[in-house]
Design an enzyme around this catalytic site. Structure first.
Site: not given
Ligand SMILES: *[C@@H]1O[C@H](CO)[C@@H](O)[C@H](O)[C@H]1NC(C)=O
Length: 454
Positions: A246, A331, A374
């Site tokens: 991320s 995601d 995610h």
């Protein structure tokens, strides 16, 4: 006569309009705050929708995250996929609502009331004693072209957690960089740390960046730049690799860009769910923004933020070292995340070697390419195989070298259990709780640092 009445009526109307009070910003603000809480109050009993300040809203949201009791416990990775697919079936507008649903489905730790303390101890400690001195000068600068650090060397070094058993270069070191709202151990302990520790493939250390990476991403990047140079310097100057999740990817790319001394010693950059172009969904973690304030690094991950724009300037959207980007079209936080327009898509203007790997394209119809969140990319079997492939070959990981057909049938990498999958999913409710607690929240992103002129 009739005309006169009409005229009178219309001037009465005009008078009423003129006398109407100006729009009341305070009332509108309260309405917005109460709307934000309304969605949560529908899910959790006893949540008040009456709030007069952003601080009160964040307090209620935190209470809402702590309250629900889990009603179902998944017993297989495939059941986790089913639960997640149902929670994220609609395009999320308020991730706190989804996080509460995750709590209700046992996809969260049960101790969300004290996350800042809980995840700042033990393997998540931000204060580690790293006595080994680097074999060469790396601070205040390793190379003249490096950006200046705003933090002291002690601050930079203590966030690195080097576990007992680290081999100082006998097995290739890998630096694990967490994402927004998380810590290094919290992000990676139930996936890459578990799979790599004791292996001959990679020897993991991880960064427990203060503030759960919710503060200025430019400062978060300083920790990454220093850690790359430090770990190499205490490992016989061997190359290191970086695996980031991320925001950790933006921080790593920023470090590679503005601390060029890091580039020749990074064999591989493995990017899990990167948002190199930020996300159009940034504010789903900050409902009501900008009336309701937000944390700095989330504003910096808005699709066209100053931070993202500056990072991408002068081929900052191209790899500096061999880069393996792995991402999911489903995601729930980073979008767009498909094709060449994916936020994760990294170019190769320098010809260093890049692979862009979208799980749904690699595994159409397979569990590994189904609804992958995610955070789900962290335990995904294709992602792990690509990471191992990258680390054991020169250049990026390639799908053509892995057991695609077999791995596509799995939801989690071999060696991971349903408990590992659940622990990794727990990053999202924890991140939301950390965001609710973080201060100070702001409405504009931090200023671009003076060194970042290109
Ligand atoms: C170290 O990393 C650089 C940059 O990616 C690469 O060119 C070089 O071949 C690597 N060296 C070793 C010994 O792997």
């Amino acid at each position: 006569m009739r005309l006169a009445i009409l005229t009178a009526a219309s001037s009465l109307l005009m008078a009423l309009v003129a006398a109407a009070p100006a729009p009341a910003p305070e009332l509108e603000r309260r309405q917005l705050l109460s709307n934000v809480l309304g969605e949560v109050a529908d899910l959790v009993d006893g949540i008040s929708t009456q709030a007069t300040s952003p601080a009160q809203v964040w307090g209620e949201l935190l209470t809402a995250l702590e309250k629900p009791t889990a009603t179902a416990t998944p017993t297989s990775p495939a059941q986790v996929e089913t639960a997640l697919a149902s929670i994220y079936s609609a395009t999320p507008t308020n991730l706190i609502v989804n996080a509460i649903e995750m709590v209700q489905n046992s996809l969260s730790p049960s101790d969300l009331n004290d996350v800042l303390t809980t995840y700042s101890a033990g393997c998540n400690s931000e204060v580690n004693i790293n006595l080994r001195s680097p074999s060469r000068t790396i601070f205040p600068k390793k190379a003249a072209a490096d950006a200046p650090y705003s933090l002291s060397e002690a601050q930079l070094r203590q966030v690195i957690q080097i576990p007992a058993g680290f081999t100082y270069g006998r097995v290739p070191p890998v630096v694990l960089v967490p994402g927004t709202g998380s810590k290094g151990c919290l992000t990676f302990r139930a996936n890459f740390i578990k799979l790599f520790q004791g292996s001959q493939v990679a020897d993991p250390v991880w960064l427990n960046i203060p503030g759960f990476l919710l503060g200025d991403a430019q400062v978060n990047a300083e920790y990454v730049a220093y850690a790359i140079n430090y770990i190499s310097a205490i490992s016989s100057n061997k190359n290191v690799s970086v695996i980031a999740w991320s925001q950790g990817n933006l921080d790593t790319q920023w470090a590679l860009k503005y601390w060029p001394s890091t580039r020749p010693i990074v064999s591989d950059f493995i990017s899990i769910s990167p948002d190199f172009h930020g996300t159009v969904l940034a504010y789903i973690v900050c409902p009501g923004f900008p009336t309701l304030t937000c944390v700095p690094s989330v504003i910096q991950q808005e699709y066209d933020s100053d931070f993202v724009t500056r990072l991408r300037l002068t081929d900052g959207d191209s790899a500096y070292v061999p880069t393996t980007s792995i991402y999911s079209a489903t995601d729930e936080i980073v979008q767009p995340q498909q094709g060449t327009g994916a936020s994760a898509f990294i170019k190769d203007a320098r010809g260093v070697g890049v692979s862009n790997n979208e799980l749904q394209t690699i595994c159409p119809g397979g569990l590994a390419g189904s609804v992958v969140t995610h955070e789900g990319v962290l335990y995904n079997p294709i992602a792990y195989a690509l990471a191992v492939d990258a680390l054991t070959h020169s250049g990026p990981g390639l799908v053509s070298r892995i057991d695609r057909a077999g791995l596509c049938q799995l939801y989690a990498a071999p060696g991971l259990t349903v408990a590992d999958v659940v622990a990794t999913e727990g990053n999202i409710p924890v991140a939301l709780a950390a965001i609710a607690l973080y201060e100070p929240k702001v409405v504009v992103e931090p200023k671009i640092k003076g060194y970042a002129t290109y």
